[in-house]
Scaffold this motif. Sequence first.
Motif, mmCIF file in Angstrom:
data_model
loop_
_atom_site.group_PDB
_atom_site.id
_atom_site.type_symbol
_atom_site.label_atom_id
_atom_site.label_comp_id
_atom_site.label_asym_id
_atom_site.label_seq_id
_atom_site.Cartn_x
_atom_site.Cartn_y
_atom_site.Cartn_z
ATOM 1 N N GLY A 85 0.814 -1.212 0.000
ATOM 2 C CA GLY A 85 0.000 0.000 0.000
ATOM 3 C C GLY A 85 0.842 1.254 0.000
ATOM 4 N N PRO A 86 0.260 2.392 -0.403
ATOM 5 C CA PRO A 86 1.020 3.647 -0.523
ATOM 6 C C PRO A 86 1.709 4.069 0.773
ATOM 7 C CG PRO A 86 -1.104 3.860 -1.599
ATOM 8 C CD PRO A 86 -1.135 2.551 -0.868
ATOM 9 N N LEU A 87 1.054 3.871 1.914
ATOM 10 C CA LEU A 87 1.642 4.240 3.195
ATOM 11 C C LEU A 87 2.047 3.029 4.024
ATOM 12 C CD1 LEU A 87 -0.671 7.220 4.287
ATOM 13 C CD2 LEU A 87 1.579 7.318 3.202
ATOM 14 N N GLY A 88 1.940 1.847 3.424
ATOM 15 C CA GLY A 88 2.350 0.643 4.129
ATOM 16 C C GLY A 88 1.282 0.000 4.975
ATOM 17 N N ASN A 89 0.007 0.354 4.759
ATOM 18 C CA ASN A 89 -1.053 -0.145 5.630
ATOM 19 C C ASN A 89 -2.019 -1.103 4.943
ATOM 20 O OD1 ASN A 89 -0.479 1.383 8.140
ATOM 21 N ND2 ASN A 89 -0.807 3.155 6.816
ATOM 22 N N ALA A 90 -1.682 -1.581 3.741
ATOM 23 C CA ALA A 90 -2.555 -2.540 3.062
ATOM 24 C C ALA A 90 -2.663 -3.820 3.882
ATOM 25 C CB ALA A 90 -2.022 -2.846 1.672
ATOM 26 N N GLY A 91 -3.832 -4.425 3.849
ATOM 27 C CA GLY A 91 -4.031 -5.686 4.560
ATOM 28 C C GLY A 91 -4.512 -5.545 5.986
ATOM 29 N N HIS A 92 -4.983 -4.368 6.367
ATOM 30 C CA HIS A 92 -5.493 -4.182 7.731
ATOM 31 C C HIS A 92 -6.878 -4.833 7.874
ATOM 32 C CE1 HIS A 92 -2.438 -1.757 9.634
ATOM 33 N NE2 HIS A 92 -3.242 -1.479 10.640
ATOM 34 N N VAL A 93 -6.909 -6.158 7.724
ATOM 35 C CA VAL A 93 -8.188 -6.864 7.664
ATOM 36 C C VAL A 93 -8.911 -6.897 9.008
ATOM 37 C CG1 VAL A 93 -7.498 -8.266 5.687
ATOM 38 C CG2 VAL A 93 -7.032 -9.093 8.017
ATOM 39 N N GLY A 94 -8.186 -6.678 10.088
ATOM 40 C CA GLY A 94 -8.842 -6.645 11.390
ATOM 41 C C GLY A 94 -9.850 -5.529 11.510
ATOM 42 N N HIS A 95 -9.738 -4.540 10.625
ATOM 43 C CA HIS A 95 -10.672 -3.418 10.680
ATOM 44 C C HIS A 95 -11.545 -3.354 9.438
ATOM 45 C CE1 HIS A 95 -9.076 -2.219 14.481
ATOM 46 N NE2 HIS A 95 -7.875 -2.466 13.996
ATOM 47 N N MET A 96 -11.703 -4.518 8.796
ATOM 48 C CA MET A 96 -12.783 -4.661 7.822
ATOM 49 C C MET A 96 -14.099 -4.782 8.585
ATOM 50 S SD MET A 96 -11.207 -7.199 4.922
ATOM 51 C CE MET A 96 -12.796 -7.241 4.064
ATOM 52 N N ILE A 97 -15.135 -4.197 8.049
ATOM 53 C CA ILE A 97 -16.436 -4.170 8.736
ATOM 54 C C ILE A 97 -17.230 -5.408 8.367
ATOM 55 C CG2 ILE A 97 -18.607 -2.909 8.977
ATOM 56 C CD1 ILE A 97 -16.919 -0.361 8.311
ATOM 57 N N VAL A 98 -17.578 -6.205 9.381
ATOM 58 C CA VAL A 98 -18.378 -7.401 9.148
ATOM 59 C C VAL A 98 -19.806 -7.230 9.647
ATOM 60 C CG1 VAL A 98 -16.400 -8.966 9.126
ATOM 61 C CG2 VAL A 98 -17.512 -8.436 11.303
ATOM 62 N N PRO A 146 -22.194 -3.684 9.838
ATOM 63 C CA PRO A 146 -22.287 -2.218 9.828
ATOM 64 C C PRO A 146 -23.153 -1.654 10.947
ATOM 65 C CG PRO A 146 -23.561 -3.162 8.037
ATOM 66 C CD PRO A 146 -22.765 -4.286 8.623
ATOM 67 N N TYR A 147 -23.944 -2.505 11.594
ATOM 68 C CA TYR A 147 -24.749 -2.072 12.739
ATOM 69 C C TYR A 147 -24.174 -2.595 14.047
ATOM 70 C CZ TYR A 147 -27.989 -1.237 8.911
ATOM 71 O OH TYR A 147 -28.555 -0.820 7.732
ATOM 72 N N GLY A 148 -22.943 -3.049 13.997
ATOM 73 C CA GLY A 148 -22.353 -3.736 15.132
ATOM 74 C C GLY A 148 -21.745 -2.823 16.179
ATOM 75 N N GLU A 149 -20.949 -3.438 17.028
ATOM 76 C CA GLU A 149 -20.363 -2.743 18.162
ATOM 77 C C GLU A 149 -19.259 -1.782 17.707
ATOM 78 O OE1 GLU A 149 -18.890 -5.741 20.754
ATOM 79 O OE2 GLU A 149 -20.845 -6.683 21.062
ATOM 80 N N THR A 150 -19.046 -0.757 18.517
ATOM 81 C CA THR A 150 -17.961 0.184 18.237
ATOM 82 C C THR A 150 -16.628 -0.476 18.562
ATOM 83 O OG1 THR A 150 -19.372 2.072 18.730
ATOM 84 C CG2 THR A 150 -17.002 2.448 18.774
ATOM 85 N N CYS A 151 -15.703 -0.394 17.627
ATOM 86 C CA CYS A 151 -14.387 -1.000 17.780
ATOM 87 C C CYS A 151 -13.440 -0.033 18.498
ATOM 88 C CB CYS A 151 -13.842 -1.357 16.399
ATOM 89 S SG CYS A 151 -12.178 -2.068 16.390
ATOM 90 N N GLU A 152 -12.364 -0.586 19.023
ATOM 91 C CA GLU A 152 -11.341 0.234 19.670
ATOM 92 C C GLU A 152 -10.730 1.254 18.718
ATOM 93 O OE1 GLU A 152 -11.730 -3.494 22.082
ATOM 94 O OE2 GLU A 152 -11.700 -3.010 19.947
ATOM 95 N N CYS A 153 -10.800 0.984 17.417
ATOM 96 C CA CYS A 153 -10.233 1.912 16.437
ATOM 97 C C CYS A 153 -11.132 3.114 16.179
ATOM 98 C CB CYS A 153 -9.979 1.187 15.116
ATOM 99 S SG CYS A 153 -11.459 0.865 14.141
ATOM 100 N N GLY A 154 -12.363 3.062 16.673
ATOM 101 C CA GLY A 154 -13.332 4.122 16.429
ATOM 102 C C GLY A 154 -14.344 3.771 15.368
ATOM 103 N N GLY A 155 -14.092 2.693 14.626
ATOM 104 C CA GLY A 155 -15.051 2.223 13.629
ATOM 105 C C GLY A 155 -16.157 1.405 14.272
ATOM 106 N N ARG A 156 -17.022 0.867 13.433
ATOM 107 C CA ARG A 156 -18.152 0.080 13.927
ATOM 108 C C ARG A 156 -18.210 -1.257 13.204
ATOM 109 N NH1 ARG A 156 -22.658 0.998 16.809
ATOM 110 N NH2 ARG A 156 -22.259 3.231 16.932
ATOM 111 N N GLY A 157 -18.342 -2.320 13.983
ATOM 112 C CA GLY A 157 -18.528 -3.643 13.408
ATOM 113 C C GLY A 157 -17.283 -4.271 12.825
ATOM 114 N N CYS A 158 -16.093 -3.867 13.278
ATOM 115 C CA CYS A 158 -14.843 -4.437 12.754
ATOM 116 C C CYS A 158 -14.682 -5.890 13.216
ATOM 117 C CB CYS A 158 -13.635 -3.643 13.238
ATOM 118 S SG CYS A 158 -13.611 -1.921 12.713
ATOM 119 N N VAL A 159 -14.041 -6.697 12.388
ATOM 120 C CA VAL A 159 -13.833 -8.099 12.741
ATOM 121 C C VAL A 159 -13.042 -8.228 14.039
ATOM 122 C CG1 VAL A 159 -11.780 -8.316 11.273
ATOM 123 C CG2 VAL A 159 -13.095 -10.339 11.860
ATOM 124 N N GLU A 160 -12.128 -7.304 14.299
ATOM 125 C CA GLU A 160 -11.328 -7.372 15.526
ATOM 126 C C GLU A 160 -12.201 -7.306 16.775
ATOM 127 O OE1 GLU A 160 -8.130 -4.391 17.479
ATOM 128 O OE2 GLU A 160 -7.432 -5.378 15.631
#
Length: 302
Positions: free
Chosen positions: A143-156, A158-172
């Motif tokens: 990836g351009p900044l070296g962050n490709a493959g961050h699959v732990g923060h793919m959304i599984v 969209p109405y799910g729990e808030t993740c530690e990253c600030g997103g919602r419904g992440c696999v992590e």
Amino acid sequence: MLAVDIGGTKLAAALVGRDGAVLRDATVPTPPTGVMDALTALIATVTEDAPPPVAVGIGSAGPMDALAGTVSPVNMPSWRGFPLRERVGELTGLPTVLAGDAQCFALGEHWLGAGDGSGSLLGVVVSTGIGGGLVIDGRPLLGPLGNAGHVGHMIVDPYGETCECGGRGCVERYASGPNLVRWAVANGWHGPDARALAADAGRGDPTALAAFERGARALAAMIASVAAAAEVDTVVIGGGVAGAGRVLFEPLERAVDEVAGLAFVRAVRVVPTTLGVRAALAGAAKLAWNQAASRAARPGAR
């Protein structure tokens, strides 16, 4: 080649030959502060009285800015925008290449481990968090900044729990070790950590089994999505939670079979790591060997 693996729980370094053989290695716990001091001592231990390496490959927890050579590991609060590539280059006096630790894990498994012979591979590290890396047509996708493959923060969900990253419904949020434990405790399980949870699941505890089933379904949704987007043929899973063995891989196999539709997605092979903790070091060394070969091939290179 000097390979370095930096994570929130451990620091590892090794001298790695062209064939991937580990000639010398050492590991220490990651201290809460003074990480660079600990890394300096670790590198000195590995390189003392050894033939000098020609370059350094670093796999580090992220996120990162590979252009600037800086890292900001979530589990290492003392490092924010830390100029890791520059500091290691100054320390060793060697050309230095930097990538994510899970990216190095994926490359190491593709080179020497469970992904040997695969065309395109997804490596997933399931531990305190969930990291990932892609090797497409035999080449690491950084990836351009070296962050490709961050699959732990793919959304599984969209109405799910808030993740530690600030997103919602992440696999992590559903499948990392601490989140497996969090859900199990909220549902009546009593135990200290993911290792105990896996042991109880192996003994048939219904809540522990349900926690792994829930986590496996989140992982399966992510795997099917990546397989559909990138047409990977192999998924290699490592990290501490992967050590749970069948209590993770059996429900994961069922869940992938249930959620995958297209034939090429259903054909993906999901396997545990064969290199274990060596994978990230192998991948970091491979990146450095690749960079050294690229420099040597440039016109006018010496």
